[in-house]
Design an enzyme around this catalytic site. Structure first.
Site, PDB file in Angstrom:
ATOM      1  N   CYS A 251      -9.603  -1.796  -5.313  1.00 29.12           N
ATOM      2  CA  CYS A 251      -8.411  -2.009  -6.131  1.00 29.12           C
ATOM      3  C   CYS A 251      -7.341  -2.838  -5.438  1.00 29.12           C
ATOM      4  O   CYS A 251      -6.313  -3.157  -6.036  1.00 29.12           O
ATOM      5  CB  CYS A 251      -7.844  -0.657  -6.562  1.00 29.12           C
ATOM      6  SG  CYS A 251      -9.097   0.373  -7.356  1.00 29.12           S
TER       7      CYS A 251
ATOM      8  N   HIS B 136       1.473   1.224  -6.600  1.00 32.60           N
ATOM      9  CA  HIS B 136       0.067   1.372  -6.983  1.00 32.60           C
ATOM     10  C   HIS B 136      -0.022   2.429  -8.090  1.00 32.60           C
ATOM     11  O   HIS B 136      -0.693   2.215  -9.090  1.00 32.60           O
ATOM     12  CB  HIS B 136      -0.767   1.760  -5.772  1.00 32.60           C
ATOM     13  CG  HIS B 136      -2.238   1.721  -6.012  1.00 32.60           C
ATOM     14  ND1 HIS B 136      -2.876   0.596  -6.491  1.00 32.60           N
ATOM     15  CD2 HIS B 136      -3.212   2.659  -5.856  1.00 32.60           C
ATOM     16  CE1 HIS B 136      -4.168   0.837  -6.609  1.00 32.60           C
ATOM     17  NE2 HIS B 136      -4.400   2.085  -6.240  1.00 32.60           N
TER      18      HIS B 136
ATOM     19  N   GLU C 186       2.128   7.872  -1.973  1.00 29.81           N
ATOM     20  CA  GLU C 186       2.848   6.598  -2.039  1.00 29.81           C
ATOM     21  C   GLU C 186       4.359   6.796  -2.041  1.00 29.81           C
ATOM     22  O   GLU C 186       5.080   6.049  -1.372  1.00 29.81           O
ATOM     23  CB  GLU C 186       2.428   5.803  -3.270  1.00 29.81           C
ATOM     24  CG  GLU C 186       3.002   4.402  -3.284  1.00 29.81           C
ATOM     25  CD  GLU C 186       2.407   3.508  -4.358  1.00 29.81           C
ATOM     26  OE1 GLU C 186       2.685   2.288  -4.335  1.00 29.81           O
ATOM     27  OE2 GLU C 186       1.676   4.016  -5.247  1.00 29.81           O
TER      28      GLU C 186
ATOM     29  N   LYS D 132       0.801   0.719 -14.453  1.00 28.54           N
ATOM     30  CA  LYS D 132      -0.502   1.276 -14.851  1.00 28.54           C
ATOM     31  C   LYS D 132      -0.336   2.327 -15.947  1.00 28.54           C
ATOM     32  O   LYS D 132      -1.308   2.655 -16.637  1.00 28.54           O
ATOM     33  CB  LYS D 132      -1.218   1.889 -13.650  1.00 28.54           C
ATOM     34  CG  LYS D 132      -1.776   0.875 -12.664  1.00 28.54           C
ATOM     35  CD  LYS D 132      -2.579   1.563 -11.573  1.00 28.54           C
ATOM     36  CE  LYS D 132      -3.101   0.576 -10.545  1.00 28.54           C
ATOM     37  NZ  LYS D 132      -2.025   0.013  -9.690  1.00 28.54           N
TER      38      LYS D 132
ATOM     39  N   HIS E 284      -5.718   1.114 -15.177  1.00 31.89           N
ATOM     40  CA  HIS E 284      -6.040   0.597 -13.845  1.00 31.89           C
ATOM     41  C   HIS E 284      -7.143  -0.442 -13.954  1.00 31.89           C
ATOM     42  O   HIS E 284      -8.289  -0.121 -14.267  1.00 31.89           O
ATOM     43  CB  HIS E 284      -6.477   1.775 -12.971  1.00 31.89           C
ATOM     44  CG  HIS E 284      -6.581   1.444 -11.519  1.00 31.89           C
ATOM     45  ND1 HIS E 284      -6.448   0.176 -11.026  1.00 31.89           N
ATOM     46  CD2 HIS E 284      -6.830   2.238 -10.434  1.00 31.89           C
ATOM     47  CE1 HIS E 284      -6.587   0.199  -9.708  1.00 31.89           C
ATOM     48  NE2 HIS E 284      -6.826   1.427  -9.334  1.00 31.89           N
TER      49      HIS E 284
ATOM     50  N   PHE F 292     -10.223   2.063  -2.717  1.00 30.14           N
ATOM     51  CA  PHE F 292     -11.232   2.903  -2.068  1.00 30.14           C
ATOM     52  C   PHE F 292     -11.738   2.203  -0.803  1.00 30.14           C
ATOM     53  O   PHE F 292     -11.970   0.992  -0.797  1.00 30.14           O
ATOM     54  CB  PHE F 292     -12.420   3.143  -3.006  1.00 30.14           C
ATOM     55  CG  PHE F 292     -12.145   4.098  -4.130  1.00 30.14           C
ATOM     56  CD1 PHE F 292     -11.038   4.930  -4.137  1.00 30.14           C
ATOM     57  CD2 PHE F 292     -13.023   4.183  -5.212  1.00 30.14           C
ATOM     58  CE1 PHE F 292     -10.797   5.812  -5.172  1.00 30.14           C
ATOM     59  CE2 PHE F 292     -12.796   5.062  -6.264  1.00 30.14           C
ATOM     60  CZ  PHE F 292     -11.685   5.878  -6.239  1.00 30.14           C
TER      61      PHE F 292
END
Length: 417
Positions: A165, A305, A316, A337, A342, A403
């Site tokens: 991502c 994010h 975050e 998002k 996403h 990831f």
């Protein structure tokens, strides 16, 4: 050596809340949800039956049937958004140095639809390997970059970045650095993804990474809300034309913003879970601002994010308050998002465009679908909940984490001579 300045002169997108830049920006401001029930395949046996999908996309409006045989859906999205950015930039193919123009295009997964269809055909047969000659070139994650360069004759640097991502933010950073160092004058960069299919939805369901809130699908993407239960799958593409400033100035290009810097780090912690204290996220924001020669207090807005995962959102915000200290309570934060879902490898590109929107319009897009505060998230941080906010934005940071512990951030600033 003195680094060259890099500016943004063209934008394009195709995503769940906009099939072009103007539609996307309008829906960002209005706080529109892109979630809908999936109709492209039978979801009866799937835990999740909804996603944020591109709407009203007809490939035959952009490609002829023969040409379409060569393109996976992720590549179609790439080509369409790249063309919008190219047209928006006003570049004249007869007047540019094609050897100094390049493409870096990202995808976290690539042609998963093509792979699935080819395997389905093989296993339904008698075991004889009858595969399309386009199978491999349609599937590989770098092919969109190749097709884009062929279309415009860009003979400069050309490759793909893959970091889950964080992929398209890494693409932006690489493109930035090539121009800074004088190895290119124009870079068409961004990312695309098309994983709303049986393999994509089933795989993320197995990981328990995506929301299963089918009853409230329209509001299921709810970053920072205590009832969040995972991200909502999205699809689409975002494209940016980056250009060396003097080159853009000489041709009288409109300039959306300056791409001032970027940063890259790793969590080195876990292959899917974020570092609990947001260590990698802290370091990447610090490195990004250092790279841009900006101070903490210069930042007005962070497009986070913010995926709506239970662990990620907490980590975050912890990272932001740790890095920015008291200034964390003066800047605006939001997760777009909540609207787009996403987009995996494409998310950095469309969120960079959202950051540029904030700078150009003086509007911070909202984090929608929020009703129940999470006691583990600092209530003094302005999360721009449910409604867009007018404020002057001179500097905007955009975070993306993937990831594998990949972290990348870019920072844009309002353009001035």
């Amino acid at each position: 050596m003195e680094l060259k300045r890099v500016v943004v002169t063209g934008l394009g997108t195709l995503n769940p809340i906009g099939n072009n830049i103007n539609e996307y920006w309008n829906n960002l401001e209005q706080g529109v949800s892109g979630a809908e029930m999936i109709t492209s395949f039978d979801t009866a046996k799937f835990k999740t039956k909804f996603a944020c999908q591109v709407k009203n996309f007809d490939a035959l409006q952009h490609f002829d049937r023969k040409e379409l045989r060569k393109y996976d859906l992720y590549c179609q999205y790439a080509m369409v958004s790249a063309h919008e950015a190219f047209l928006d930039s006003g570049l004249d193919l007869e007047k540019i140095d094609h050897d100094a123009a390049g493409v870096i295009w990202a995808s976290g997964i690539g042609g998963i639809q093509t792979f699935m269809e080819e395997m389905r055909g093989y296993f339904a047969g008698d075991g004889t390997p009858r595969f399309s000659p386009f199978f491999i070139p349609k599937m590989i994650a770098d092919i969109a970059s190749g097709h884009i360069s062929i279309r415009y004759g860009f003979r400069g640097p050309n490759y793909s970045t893959v970091s889950a991502c964080a992929s398209s933010t890494h693409a932006l950073i690489d493109a930035l650095n090539l121009i800074r160092l004088g190895q290119a004058t124009i870079m068409l960069t961004g990312g695309s993804e098309a994983s709303v299919n049986e393999a994509g939805m089933g795989g993320f369901n197995a990981m328990q990474a995506i929301s299963t809130n089918n009853d409230e699908y329209k509001t299921a993407s709810r970053p920072f809300d205590v009832t969040r239960d995972g991200f909502v799958m999205g699809e689409g593409a975002g494209a940016l034309i980056l250009e060396e400033y003097e080159h853009a100035k000489a041709r009288g290009a409109k300039i959306y913003a300056e791409l001032a810097g970027g940063g890259m780090t790793a969590d080195a912690h876990h292959f899917t879970a974020p570092h609990p204290e947001g260590l990698g996220a802290k370091n990447v924001m610090i490195n990004t601002l250092k790279n841009a020669n900006l101070k903490l207090e210069d930042v007005d807005y962070i497009n986070v994010h913010g995926t709506a995962t239970p662990l990620g959102d907490i980590a975050e915000i912890k990272a932001i308050t740790s890095v920015f200290g008291e200034h964390a309570y003066k800047l605006s934060v939001s997760s777009t998002k909540s609207m787009t879902g996403h987009l995996l490898g494409a998310t950095g590109a469309i969120e960079a465009i959202a950051a540029i929107f904030a700078i150009n319009k003086g509007i911070v897009p909202p984090t929608i679908n929020h009703a129940n505060p999470d006691p583990e998230i600092d209530p003094k941080v302005d999360l721009t909940l449910n409604k867009a906010k007018k404020r002057e934005v001179n500097v905007a940071l955009s975070n993306t984490f993937g990831f594998g512990g990949h972290n990348s951030s870019v920072v844009f600033k309002k353009f001035s001579e």
